[in-house]
Write an enzyme that holds these catalytic residues in place. Structure first.
Site, PDB file in Angstrom:
ATOM      1  N   ASP B  79     -77.328 -35.022  24.575  1.00  0.00           N
ATOM      2  CA  ASP B  79     -76.903 -33.796  23.904  1.00  0.00           C
ATOM      3  C   ASP B  79     -78.073 -32.822  23.923  1.00  0.00           C
ATOM      4  O   ASP B  79     -79.156 -33.140  23.413  1.00  0.00           O
ATOM      5  CB  ASP B  79     -76.491 -34.125  22.470  1.00  0.00           C
ATOM      6  N   HIS B  86     -77.638 -20.656  18.153  1.00  0.00           N
ATOM      7  CA  HIS B  86     -77.497 -21.842  17.303  1.00  0.00           C
ATOM      8  C   HIS B  86     -78.869 -22.337  16.829  1.00  0.00           C
ATOM      9  O   HIS B  86     -79.071 -22.587  15.634  1.00  0.00           O
ATOM     10  CB  HIS B  86     -76.770 -22.945  18.074  1.00  0.00           C
ATOM     11  N   ARG B  95     -85.962 -23.653   7.898  1.00  0.00           N
ATOM     12  CA  ARG B  95     -87.385 -23.297   7.800  1.00  0.00           C
ATOM     13  C   ARG B  95     -87.474 -21.790   7.559  1.00  0.00           C
ATOM     14  O   ARG B  95     -87.959 -21.029   8.397  1.00  0.00           O
ATOM     15  CB  ARG B  95     -88.129 -23.650   9.103  1.00  0.00           C
ATOM     16  N   GLU B 152     -69.257 -29.667  15.894  1.00  0.00           N
ATOM     17  CA  GLU B 152     -70.095 -28.879  16.798  1.00  0.00           C
ATOM     18  C   GLU B 152     -69.263 -28.582  18.038  1.00  0.00           C
ATOM     19  O   GLU B 152     -68.828 -29.508  18.736  1.00  0.00           O
ATOM     20  CB  GLU B 152     -71.392 -29.607  17.149  1.00  0.00           C
ATOM     21  N   GLU B 154     -68.969 -27.718  21.668  1.00  0.00           N
ATOM     22  CA  GLU B 154     -69.864 -27.847  22.820  1.00  0.00           C
ATOM     23  C   GLU B 154     -69.043 -27.947  24.102  1.00  0.00           C
ATOM     24  O   GLU B 154     -67.866 -28.290  24.084  1.00  0.00           O
ATOM     25  CB  GLU B 154     -70.731 -29.111  22.690  1.00  0.00           C
ATOM     26  N   ASP B 186     -68.929 -32.602  18.815  1.00  0.00           N
ATOM     27  CA  ASP B 186     -69.987 -33.539  18.408  1.00  0.00           C
ATOM     28  C   ASP B 186     -70.034 -33.573  16.881  1.00  0.00           C
ATOM     29  O   ASP B 186     -70.882 -32.945  16.248  1.00  0.00           O
ATOM     30  CB  ASP B 186     -71.315 -33.059  18.999  1.00  0.00           C
ATOM     31  N   ARG B 190     -74.031 -33.749   8.140  1.00  0.00           N
ATOM     32  CA  ARG B 190     -75.284 -33.004   7.947  1.00  0.00           C
ATOM     33  C   ARG B 190     -76.187 -33.623   6.890  1.00  0.00           C
ATOM     34  O   ARG B 190     -77.415 -33.524   6.985  1.00  0.00           O
ATOM     35  CB  ARG B 190     -74.973 -31.558   7.553  1.00  0.00           C
ATOM     36  N   GLN B 193     -77.819 -36.715   8.443  1.00  0.00           N
ATOM     37  CA  GLN B 193     -78.777 -36.237   9.441  1.00  0.00           C
ATOM     38  C   GLN B 193     -80.061 -35.702   8.789  1.00  0.00           C
ATOM     39  O   GLN B 193     -81.173 -35.991   9.244  1.00  0.00           O
ATOM     40  CB  GLN B 193     -78.096 -35.136  10.258  1.00  0.00           C
ATOM     41  N   TYR B 197     -83.565 -37.796   9.973  1.00  0.00           N
ATOM     42  CA  TYR B 197     -83.944 -37.347  11.312  1.00  0.00           C
ATOM     43  C   TYR B 197     -85.442 -37.201  11.569  1.00  0.00           C
ATOM     44  O   TYR B 197     -85.832 -36.985  12.724  1.00  0.00           O
ATOM     45  CB  TYR B 197     -83.194 -36.067  11.688  1.00  0.00           C
ATOM     46  N   LYS B 206     -74.819 -38.488  13.733  1.00  0.00           N
ATOM     47  CA  LYS B 206     -74.060 -38.058  14.908  1.00  0.00           C
ATOM     48  C   LYS B 206     -73.324 -39.205  15.586  1.00  0.00           C
ATOM     49  O   LYS B 206     -72.405 -38.952  16.372  1.00  0.00           O
ATOM     50  CB  LYS B 206     -75.028 -37.497  15.963  1.00  0.00           C
ATOM     51  N   THR B 210     -67.900 -38.827  18.832  1.00  0.00           N
ATOM     52  CA  THR B 210     -68.018 -37.601  19.616  1.00  0.00           C
ATOM     53  C   THR B 210     -66.729 -37.524  20.428  1.00  0.00           C
ATOM     54  O   THR B 210     -66.409 -38.459  21.161  1.00  0.00           O
ATOM     55  CB  THR B 210     -69.229 -37.683  20.574  1.00  0.00           C
ATOM     56  N   GLU B 310     -73.149 -23.263  10.237  1.00  0.00           N
ATOM     57  CA  GLU B 310     -73.509 -21.874  10.537  1.00  0.00           C
ATOM     58  C   GLU B 310     -72.475 -20.905   9.968  1.00  0.00           C
ATOM     59  O   GLU B 310     -72.827 -19.872   9.393  1.00  0.00           O
ATOM     60  CB  GLU B 310     -73.619 -21.666  12.046  1.00  0.00           C
TER      61      GLU B 310
END
Lengths: 356, 356
Positions: B79, B86, B95, B152, B154, B186, B190, B193, B197, B206, B210, B310
């Site tokens: 992936d 994104h 951040r 997600e 994709e 995908d 969250r 994760q 992570y 994840k 999928t 998002e």
């Protein structure tokens, strides 16, 4: 003496019994007439036990010599990070002003998926990888051969019995799914890894090759190696809770004929049963041939570290070899052998990078 | 009209030609008499082109109806993270006081390995995963059902022709190895994760599922969709350098019947040829069935974002659905359909977590 299984270079399952190679095809089950152990591994603990008993009783056809190939077809390859000393050493090197362990480490067996398609059998030459790296003194990355090529001494567990998607495997039933154990060298390009790994983890720094031993030792053969471990603190969440245990298997790293490290699987903090319970806790399924590696196995002492980045402390303390030379990372032509009875060995020699 | 290939639920390759389903087994090649597209995909661009010509000429056996299964056997699943918008959105959310893009992002297509064994065909129900998560207000992690379950949007590229280990694939030859394209959802937990992570990347957040579309569209059918992209700045290193390009394929996300996002594959910064060149730059081999997903595809506008994290800006701006309800993340029973002609759709409904 410990039984182990392999696959003949031309196909067909064989076994190592009392030091002799036996052709399992003579047992008459078609799961042995295959190019990998997968069909046999998928047949489950009862067939594994019955086969071991038959081989110990002298059944099967002795082989003059057994040239072995890749023992199993890898489904998914997961690499854990289960040695407390290894994780602590890397934390000290890379984040000297912070707590060496990240907050999650003592709560779950940290892991990630590696590349299954580049898992190779012991003895396969390893070409030095090229990649992007950004030396700290430079503004921009460059492309070229890795200059910080490393090893990782690991053990690997191979899944036999699959599990269903959506159905977590409880920690107390995890071992029913594991067929056996191999030695693993998870070759690592530290400079490529350092530049690429934020925020999604290691990728090309690890994916060029991972070597496994050619004999797979069934877990049933390793029961006498089980030892109690120290209690885990903090106590893990319920789905990871069990009596702490580990295998007691001495391991060594030999570089160009010099033993540069000796360690032991008993230094692992998380057990394979905890790894299986964690991996499936979200409903992810297991497939026959899944390879679950432990991550680098390091002990508390300097000479018990399972990677060159730890042994040379990030390149600052070169390692001396018997021929008078020194190493921080691997040079072209270097040969690394990882050993640990009864697992055997995993061997690899470094070939120069692709020209240009 | 665009040709596509699939696999019948009972095995056997079929094609979609001018909207009709055709049984490819009538073409007489044994690569079509298989439970997956892999043997056909491995046969290479000449066979692909000849087969397309024969189907367009009316060969093959028309099917009354075609119930499709999983189209290909996944070798390795990679992936990527190739949408600038994104990556920027996630950087801004996680951040807020730093540069949204990490230093490596503009220099290489960041990616990681996902779990191949849990890639499922469109329509397969998705069980809400359980896992460890640590709410910011709590001292210790807890175990339970994810409360931040996301999608997600994709695209995915499926490898046909393998490459040899140790032999990088040059960017200008990369497309020779790619058979076709699918849509990918995908699914992502969250909260799981976020806690797991560091430092090795996404794993259980994840790996539970999928989903991929059931028709695979050969790249040869998508040539009219190729568009020039803006020059990449900074210019990539030599092994990634090419005329910037992308596919122009409009995509949409439908949640319980409401279209909540519309975007386009042309918003991707890194191309599939750059991804293949990068993936193999260290000598890693390609295998038939490797799935290379793009990562979430988001455009510059709010309604062009390909994930709920998002669209709801980390849960702070709920999305309104046509039935008057709102969503930040997915609820049990929700159905998500990703669509994009000529790729078709990928669909999945959320089932409740395992009890307890």
């Amino acid at each position: 003496m410990t039984l182990a299984y392999g696959v003949l270079a031309g196909g067909g399952v064989c076994a190592r019994v009392d030091g002799r190679a036996i052709d399992c095809r003579a047992l008459g089950d078609e799961v042995f007439d295959r190019p990998s152990l997968n069909a046999f591994m998928a047949s489950g603990p009862e067939v594994w036990a019955r086969t071991a008993a038959r081989l110990r009783a002298g059944e099967g056809q002795p082989l003059e010599a057994a040239e072995l190939g890749m023992p199993f077809e890898v489904a998914d390859y997961v690499d854990f990070y289960s040695s407390l000393h290894h994780a602590t050493n890397l934390g000290r090197m890379f984040r000297p002003d912070a707590e060496p362990l990240l907050p999650n480490w003592l709560h779950l067996p940290v892991g990630y998926h590696g590349r299954a398609g580049t898992v190779v059998a012991s003895g396969t030459p390893v070409r030095r990888p090229c990649g992007q790296r950004k030396p700290p003194s430079e503004e921009s990355p460059r492309f070229g051969a890795s200059v910080r090529l490393d090893i990782e001494l690991e053990a690997g567990f191979v899944v036999g019995m699959p599990s269903a998607i959506g159905e977590p495997v409880p920690v107390e039933r995890a071992l029913e799914h594991v067929f056996g154990m191999v030695l693993v060298n998870d070759w690592s390009a530290r400079d490529v890894q350092a530049w690429e790994y934020q925020p999604l983890g290691p990728f090309l720094g690890k994916s060029f090759a991972t070597s496994v031993s050619r004999w797979v030792v069934p877990l049933a053969e390793l029961e006498s190696r089980v030892v109690r471990s120290e209690p885990q603190k903090p106590e893990p969440l319920g789905y990871l809770r069990e009596e702490p245990w580990a295998y007691d298997i001495p391991l060594e790293v030999e570089l160009n004929g010099t033993v540069v490290a000796r360690t032991n699987t008993r230094h692992l903090y998380w057990s394979v049963s905890q790894q299986v319970a964690h991996l499936t806790a979200n409903g992810a399924s297991l497939r026959t041939g899944d390879l679950l590696a432990t991550g680098t196995i390091s002990g508390p002492e300097r000479e018990e570290r399972g990677s060159l980045i730890e042994l040379s402390w990030n390149g600052s303390e070169p390692i001396e070899l018997a021929d008078g030379s020194t190493r921080t990372f691997l040079e072209d032509g270097d040969e690394v052998v990882l050993r640990g009875e009864p697992l055997g060995e995993v061997r690899g020699r470094i070939e120069p990078a692709v020209a240009g």
